[in-house]
Design a protein around this motif. Structure first.
Motif, PDB file in Angstrom:
ATOM      1  N   CYS A   1       5.279  15.628  -4.450  1.00 21.24           N
ATOM      2  CA  CYS A   1       4.430  14.499  -4.084  1.00 21.24           C
ATOM      3  C   CYS A   1       5.267  13.546  -3.250  1.00 21.24           C
ATOM      4  O   CYS A   1       6.240  12.973  -3.739  1.00 21.24           O
ATOM      5  CB  CYS A   1       3.899  13.792  -5.316  1.00 21.24           C
ATOM      6  SG  CYS A   1       2.990  12.281  -4.927  1.00 21.24           S
TER       7      CYS A   1
ATOM      8  N   GLN B   1       0.845  -1.188   0.000  1.00 25.42           N
ATOM      9  CA  GLN B   1       0.000   0.000   0.000  1.00 25.42           C
ATOM     10  C   GLN B   1       0.888   1.248   0.000  1.00 25.42           C
ATOM     11  O   GLN B   1       1.899   1.304   0.696  1.00 25.42           O
ATOM     12  CB  GLN B   1      -0.897   0.014   1.237  1.00 25.42           C
ATOM     13  CG  GLN B   1      -1.979   1.062   1.211  1.00 25.42           C
ATOM     14  CD  GLN B   1      -3.096   0.734   0.246  1.00 25.42           C
ATOM     15  OE1 GLN B   1      -3.177  -0.387  -0.256  1.00 25.42           O
ATOM     16  NE2 GLN B   1      -3.934   1.708  -0.029  1.00 25.42           N
ATOM     17  N   VAL B   2       0.506   2.236  -0.791  1.00 21.93           N
ATOM     18  CA  VAL B   2       1.252   3.484  -0.896  1.00 21.93           C
ATOM     19  C   VAL B   2       0.293   4.640  -0.708  1.00 21.93           C
ATOM     20  O   VAL B   2      -0.808   4.645  -1.260  1.00 21.93           O
ATOM     21  CB  VAL B   2       1.940   3.597  -2.274  1.00 21.93           C
ATOM     22  CG1 VAL B   2       2.590   4.966  -2.442  1.00 21.93           C
ATOM     23  CG2 VAL B   2       2.984   2.497  -2.439  1.00 21.93           C
ATOM     24  N   GLN B   3       0.703   5.611   0.054  1.00 18.95           N
ATOM     25  CA  GLN B   3      -0.076   6.837   0.221  1.00 18.95           C
ATOM     26  C   GLN B   3       0.691   7.974  -0.446  1.00 18.95           C
ATOM     27  O   GLN B   3       1.909   8.078  -0.313  1.00 18.95           O
ATOM     28  CB  GLN B   3      -0.285   7.157   1.708  1.00 18.95           C
ATOM     29  CG  GLN B   3      -1.142   6.148   2.446  1.00 18.95           C
ATOM     30  CD  GLN B   3      -0.372   4.897   2.827  1.00 18.95           C
ATOM     31  OE1 GLN B   3       0.761   4.963   3.262  1.00 18.95           O
ATOM     32  NE2 GLN B   3      -1.013   3.740   2.662  1.00 18.95           N
ATOM     33  N   LEU B   4      -0.052   8.836  -1.146  1.00 16.99           N
ATOM     34  CA  LEU B   4       0.547   9.952  -1.866  1.00 16.99           C
ATOM     35  C   LEU B   4      -0.025  11.263  -1.364  1.00 16.99           C
ATOM     36  O   LEU B   4      -1.241  11.381  -1.186  1.00 16.99           O
ATOM     37  CB  LEU B   4       0.273   9.822  -3.368  1.00 16.99           C
ATOM     38  CG  LEU B   4       0.723   8.532  -4.038  1.00 16.99           C
ATOM     39  CD1 LEU B   4       0.270   8.500  -5.493  1.00 16.99           C
ATOM     40  CD2 LEU B   4       2.233   8.372  -3.952  1.00 16.99           C
ATOM     41  N   GLY B   5       0.862  12.243  -1.179  1.00 17.18           N
ATOM     42  CA  GLY B   5       0.413  13.551  -0.730  1.00 17.18           C
ATOM     43  C   GLY B   5       1.058  14.653  -1.544  1.00 17.18           C
ATOM     44  O   GLY B   5       2.281  14.768  -1.565  1.00 17.18           O
TER      45      GLY B   5
ATOM     46  N   GLY C   1      -3.049  10.577  -5.476  1.00 16.01           N
ATOM     47  CA  GLY C   1      -3.171  11.557  -4.425  1.00 16.01           C
ATOM     48  C   GLY C   1      -4.492  12.288  -4.525  1.00 16.01           C
ATOM     49  O   GLY C   1      -5.304  12.020  -5.418  1.00 16.01           O
ATOM     50  N   GLN C   2      -4.705  13.230  -3.609  1.00 16.63           N
ATOM     51  CA  GLN C   2      -5.965  13.970  -3.564  1.00 16.63           C
ATOM     52  C   GLN C   2      -6.007  15.119  -4.554  1.00 16.63           C
ATOM     53  O   GLN C   2      -7.083  15.642  -4.849  1.00 16.63           O
ATOM     54  CB  GLN C   2      -6.193  14.515  -2.152  1.00 16.63           C
ATOM     55  CG  GLN C   2      -6.441  13.415  -1.126  1.00 16.63           C
ATOM     56  CD  GLN C   2      -7.669  12.606  -1.443  1.00 16.63           C
ATOM     57  OE1 GLN C   2      -8.752  13.146  -1.652  1.00 16.63           O
ATOM     58  NE2 GLN C   2      -7.516  11.279  -1.502  1.00 16.63           N
TER      59      GLN C   2
ATOM     60  N   ALA D   1       5.574  10.098  -1.245  1.00 19.70           N
ATOM     61  CA  ALA D   1       4.996   8.758  -1.186  1.00 19.70           C
ATOM     62  C   ALA D   1       5.445   8.069   0.092  1.00 19.70           C
ATOM     63  O   ALA D   1       6.612   8.150   0.477  1.00 19.70           O
ATOM     64  CB  ALA D   1       5.423   7.944  -2.393  1.00 19.70           C
ATOM     65  N   SER D   2       4.540   7.408   0.726  1.00 16.46           N
ATOM     66  CA  SER D   2       4.875   6.645   1.922  1.00 16.46           C
ATOM     67  C   SER D   2       4.286   5.259   1.810  1.00 16.46           C
ATOM     68  O   SER D   2       3.274   5.053   1.154  1.00 16.46           O
ATOM     69  CB  SER D   2       4.336   7.339   3.176  1.00 16.46           C
ATOM     70  OG  SER D   2       2.937   7.446   3.116  1.00 16.46           O
ATOM     71  N   GLY D   3       4.948   4.307   2.421  1.00 20.76           N
ATOM     72  CA  GLY D   3       4.478   2.945   2.355  1.00 20.76           C
ATOM     73  C   GLY D   3       5.596   2.002   1.978  1.00 20.76           C
ATOM     74  O   GLY D   3       6.737   2.407   1.768  1.00 20.76           O
TER      75      GLY D   3
ATOM     76  N   TYR E   1      -2.252   3.954  -7.461  1.00 24.06           N
ATOM     77  CA  TYR E   1      -2.420   4.858  -6.325  1.00 24.06           C
ATOM     78  C   TYR E   1      -2.484   6.306  -6.813  1.00 24.06           C
ATOM     79  O   TYR E   1      -1.757   6.700  -7.729  1.00 24.06           O
ATOM     80  CB  TYR E   1      -1.250   4.683  -5.351  1.00 24.06           C
ATOM     81  CG  TYR E   1      -1.075   3.256  -4.890  1.00 24.06           C
ATOM     82  CD1 TYR E   1      -0.061   2.461  -5.413  1.00 24.06           C
ATOM     83  CD2 TYR E   1      -1.952   2.707  -3.958  1.00 24.06           C
ATOM     84  CE1 TYR E   1       0.082   1.142  -5.007  1.00 24.06           C
ATOM     85  CE2 TYR E   1      -1.808   1.392  -3.545  1.00 24.06           C
ATOM     86  CZ  TYR E   1      -0.787   0.616  -4.075  1.00 24.06           C
ATOM     87  OH  TYR E   1      -0.651  -0.687  -3.673  1.00 24.06           O
TER      88      TYR E   1
END
Length: 126
Positions: free
Chosen positions: A22, A1-5, A117-118, A24-26, A115
């Motif tokens: 951007c 799983q990867v989260q993008l901000g 981001g918002q 990325a975490s995970g 994945y």
């Protein structure tokens, strides 16, 4: 799983510059193909720029070639989009996208990314 901000969007005049980031975490985030897409009101989301996991292979939409530069800091799992000579037609919500890939081929279509981001708003005034 990867989260993008994403961060770095804003309002700028024609000819100005902005730098989007951007993070990325995970798990194994540094091995993901990462890209920027944008979506203007009433239009489909479109590819802007992408880079492979090393940053050595990049691709750009024709509309931004020579003006935008994508780069990434794999150690920080961060991808950047330096946008210069901005035009009103660059106004859109900009999205960061990622997918696992050990290939250097940059995917340029939205279904190719897992994945997202918002999004961050970029507005270029004339």
């Amino acid at each position: 799983q990867v989260q993008l901000g994403e961060s770095g969007g804003g309002l700028v005049q024609t000819g100005g510059s902005l730098r989007l980031s951007c993070a990325a975490s995970g798990r194994s985030a540094s091995f993901y193909l990462m890209a920027w897409f944008r979506q203007a009101p009433g239009k489909e989301r479109e590819f802007v720029a992408g880079a492979d996991w090393s940053g050595g292979s990049t691709a750009y939409a024709d509309s931004v070639k020579g003006r935008f530069t994508i780069s990434r800091d794999s150690a920080k799992s961060t991808v950047y989009l330096q946008m210069n000579s901005l035009k009103p037609e660059d106004t859109a919500v900009y999205y960061c996208a990622a997918r696992w890939s050990s290939s250097s081929v940059v995917v340029t279509i939205t279904p190719g990314y897992t994945y997202w981001g918002q999004g961050t708003q970029v507005t270029v005034s004339s």
